[in-house]
Write a protein that holds these residues in place. Structure first.
Motif, PDB file in Angstrom:
ATOM      1  N   VAL A   1      27.880  36.053  37.720  1.00 16.56           N
ATOM      2  CA  VAL A   1      28.346  36.440  39.045  1.00 16.56           C
ATOM      3  C   VAL A   1      27.256  37.228  39.746  1.00 16.56           C
ATOM      4  CG1 VAL A   1      30.042  37.808  40.327  1.00 16.56           C
ATOM      5  CG2 VAL A   1      30.753  36.535  38.284  1.00 16.56           C
ATOM      6  N   SER A   2      27.025  36.927  41.046  1.00 17.58           N
ATOM      7  CA  SER A   2      26.028  37.689  41.798  1.00 17.58           C
ATOM      8  C   SER A   2      26.404  37.723  43.273  1.00 17.58           C
ATOM      9  CB  SER A   2      24.636  37.067  41.626  1.00 17.58           C
ATOM     10  OG  SER A   2      24.615  35.739  42.116  1.00 17.58           O
ATOM     11  N   ASN A   3      25.694  38.569  44.028  1.00 17.21           N
ATOM     12  CA  ASN A   3      25.804  38.645  45.494  1.00 17.21           C
ATOM     13  C   ASN A   3      27.251  38.810  45.973  1.00 17.21           C
ATOM     14  OD1 ASN A   3      22.988  38.291  45.769  1.00 17.21           O
ATOM     15  ND2 ASN A   3      23.213  36.071  45.673  1.00 17.21           N
ATOM     16  N   VAL A   4      27.925  39.780  45.376  1.00 17.87           N
ATOM     17  CA  VAL A   4      29.320  40.028  45.729  1.00 17.87           C
ATOM     18  C   VAL A   4      29.400  41.012  46.895  1.00 17.87           C
ATOM     19  CG1 VAL A   4      31.566  40.809  44.914  1.00 17.87           C
ATOM     20  CG2 VAL A   4      29.988  39.682  43.325  1.00 17.87           C
ATOM     21  N   GLU A   5      30.190  40.659  47.883  1.00 14.01           N
ATOM     22  CA  GLU A   5      30.480  41.582  48.990  1.00 14.01           C
ATOM     23  C   GLU A   5      31.901  41.322  49.456  1.00 14.01           C
ATOM     24  OE1 GLU A   5      29.110  42.671  53.579  1.00 14.01           O
ATOM     25  OE2 GLU A   5      28.119  41.050  52.483  1.00 14.01           O
ATOM     26  N   LEU A   6      32.726  42.365  49.474  1.00 13.45           N
ATOM     27  CA  LEU A   6      34.082  42.226  49.991  1.00 13.45           C
ATOM     28  C   LEU A   6      34.118  42.668  51.443  1.00 13.45           C
ATOM     29  CD1 LEU A   6      36.418  43.396  47.095  1.00 13.45           C
ATOM     30  CD2 LEU A   6      35.493  41.132  47.581  1.00 13.45           C
ATOM     31  N   PHE A   7      34.972  42.011  52.233  1.00 14.03           N
ATOM     32  CA  PHE A   7      35.087  42.294  53.658  1.00 14.03           C
ATOM     33  C   PHE A   7      36.360  43.084  53.936  1.00 14.03           C
ATOM     34  CE2 PHE A   7      33.015  37.853  54.307  1.00 14.03           C
ATOM     35  CZ  PHE A   7      31.788  38.361  53.911  1.00 14.03           C
ATOM     36  N   GLU A   8      36.345  43.819  55.027  1.00 13.88           N
ATOM     37  CA  GLU A   8      37.541  44.490  55.520  1.00 13.88           C
ATOM     38  C   GLU A   8      38.179  43.648  56.627  1.00 13.88           C
ATOM     39  OE1 GLU A   8      38.950  47.043  54.306  1.00 13.88           O
ATOM     40  OE2 GLU A   8      37.380  47.740  52.932  1.00 13.88           O
ATOM     41  N   PRO A   9      39.491  43.734  56.781  1.00 22.12           N
ATOM     42  CA  PRO A   9      40.445  44.492  55.976  1.00 22.12           C
ATOM     43  C   PRO A   9      40.839  43.710  54.730  1.00 22.12           C
ATOM     44  CG  PRO A   9      41.610  43.332  57.688  1.00 22.12           C
ATOM     45  CD  PRO A   9      40.152  43.001  57.886  1.00 22.12           C
ATOM     46  N   THR A  10      41.596  44.362  53.836  1.00 25.78           N
ATOM     47  CA  THR A  10      42.194  43.609  52.754  1.00 25.78           C
ATOM     48  C   THR A  10      43.236  42.652  53.336  1.00 25.78           C
ATOM     49  OG1 THR A  10      43.779  45.406  52.409  1.00 25.78           O
ATOM     50  CG2 THR A  10      41.825  45.366  50.985  1.00 25.78           C
ATOM     51  N   ILE A  11      43.638  41.688  52.558  1.00 23.81           N
ATOM     52  CA  ILE A  11      44.535  40.637  53.020  1.00 23.81           C
ATOM     53  C   ILE A  11      45.969  40.986  52.655  1.00 23.81           C
ATOM     54  CG2 ILE A  11      45.128  38.184  52.788  1.00 23.81           C
ATOM     55  CD1 ILE A  11      42.146  37.718  52.084  1.00 23.81           C
ATOM     56  N   ARG A  12      46.845  40.983  53.630  1.00 26.37           N
ATOM     57  CA  ARG A  12      48.259  41.260  53.377  1.00 26.37           C
ATOM     58  C   ARG A  12      48.877  40.140  52.545  1.00 26.37           C
ATOM     59  NH1 ARG A  12      51.355  42.065  58.789  1.00 26.37           N
ATOM     60  NH2 ARG A  12      53.049  42.296  57.285  1.00 26.37           N
ATOM     61  N   SER A  13      49.889  40.497  51.764  1.00 27.82           N
ATOM     62  CA  SER A  13      50.595  39.515  50.956  1.00 27.82           C
ATOM     63  C   SER A  13      52.001  39.315  51.497  1.00 27.82           C
ATOM     64  CB  SER A  13      50.676  39.982  49.493  1.00 27.82           C
ATOM     65  OG  SER A  13      51.553  39.158  48.756  1.00 27.82           O
ATOM     66  N   GLY A  14      52.467  38.077  51.460  1.00 30.58           N
ATOM     67  CA  GLY A  14      53.843  37.800  51.844  1.00 30.58           C
ATOM     68  C   GLY A  14      54.844  38.148  50.762  1.00 30.58           C
TER      69      GLY A  14
END
Length: 322
Positions: free
Chosen positions: A180-193
């Motif tokens: 695994v490489s080049n990980v970046e998480l974006f905002e916002p988190t994703i709401r769940s139903g």
């Protein structure tokens, strides 16, 4: 009498019950929700299936041919543990993901081993490995020196659904050791139903092994369904996950054009809607041994890569996807 057990009757669980009843199974169903059982009765009636083949239970007891667990990810391990304390099954099918807690994911092997169950008796519901189109695509991938895969979509969620793409990449590249490489998480988190206690994650990451690489882009502010492209030196597959339409094209074997001509000598060998297996058929076929789904050790690999992505991005355990 063929007996099966299904834990939780959400949309997925009800589809499993329909598939099992269609194959002649008497199914014990666990779910504390009256509404869920009413919805199941309606589904059985809609499919002209005998509702007397289904029984509501508070727990599994005795011996079952098959047991399927479909509850939310944070409840699955506890429900499996409770079941194994009072019942047994020749085969177990676990919905993905196994758990949103990596410690529970790693504990499954020991939990089943205590009951004398082998790795091969435990399956994960990564159904793409059972779809005929992906069997045909894998045969083409096996002829390529390198396979490249990209996934681009909206808020499908890396945790709850992106794990299918991770597993597909592993399958198409031969389940090789993968980094695994080049990980970046974006905002916002994703709401769940499925409730406020759950969130999922959007972002980007790469997987690499000696057979190829995969790039993932999940945009949390977008509603676009994933588009998947898989390419080798002389083939391309493009999949629209909104419609499950695809196009598979290969270079004509007699072509003498140089690569920079960008696909000038390609022919489409398959297109249209993929001949996939609907979920209300998968469970019955699996229970009867008519299709194979990946075993526990295989599905653990995809979970570990997913968890490595989230941990490299700084997300604390336990995670909150379902």
């Amino acid at each position: 009498m063929k007996r099966a057990y299904v834990s939780a009757l959400g949309i997925m669980g009800r589809r499993h019950v329909v598939g099992l009843v269609r194959k002649g199974y008497h199914v014990d169903c666990f779910d504390p929700s009256d509404a869920a059982h009413e919805a199941l009765a309606a589904d059985l009636e809609r499919n002209t299936l005998d509702k007397s083949m289904v029984q509501r239970v508070e727990a599994g007891t005795g011996a079952y041919h098959a047991a399927i667990f479909t509850e939310h990810a944070d409840l699955r391990f506890g429900n499996v543990e409770r079941f194994l304390g009072a019942a047994q099954a020749e085969r177990v099918l676990l919905e993905k993901p196994l758990s949103s807690n990596p410690d529970e994911v790693e504990a499954y092997a020991g939990l089943f081993a205590q009951k004398g169950m082998s790795d091969a008796q435990i399956s994960g519901n990564f159904t793409r490995r059972a779809w005929a189109p992906f069997h045909r695509l894998k045969a083409i991938c096996d002829t390529a020196d390198q396979v490249h895969m990209s996934v681009h979509g909206g808020a499908y969620g890396i945790g709850g659904n992106g794990i299918h793409h991770i597993d597909l990449f592993l399958y198409l590249t031969g389940d090789r050791a993968t980094d695994v490489s080049n990980v970046e998480l974006f905002e916002p988190t994703i709401r769940s139903g499925r409730g406020d206690r759950f969130v999922d994650y959007g972002g980007t990451f790469e997987l690499r092994n000696d057979r190829g690489m995969m790039r993932n882009l999940c945009v949390p502010t977008s509603s676009v369904a994933p588009l998947v492209m898989i390419t080798g030196e002389n083939f391309s597959a493009i999949i629209n996950e909104r419609t499950l339409e695809w196009e598979l094209a290969v270079r004509k074997p007699e072509s003498s054009l140089p690569p920079y001509r960008c696909g000038a000598d390609y022919e489409v060998i398959e297109n249209g809607v993929m001949d996939y297996l609907p979920m209300d058929h998968v469970s019955g076929l699996w229970a009867e041994g008519e299709i194979e789904l990946p075993n526990l050790s295989t599905i653990l690999t995809a979970h570990r890569l997913l968890h490595e992505c989230l941990e490299k991005a700084g997300v604390e355990r336990p995670f909150r996807y379902t």
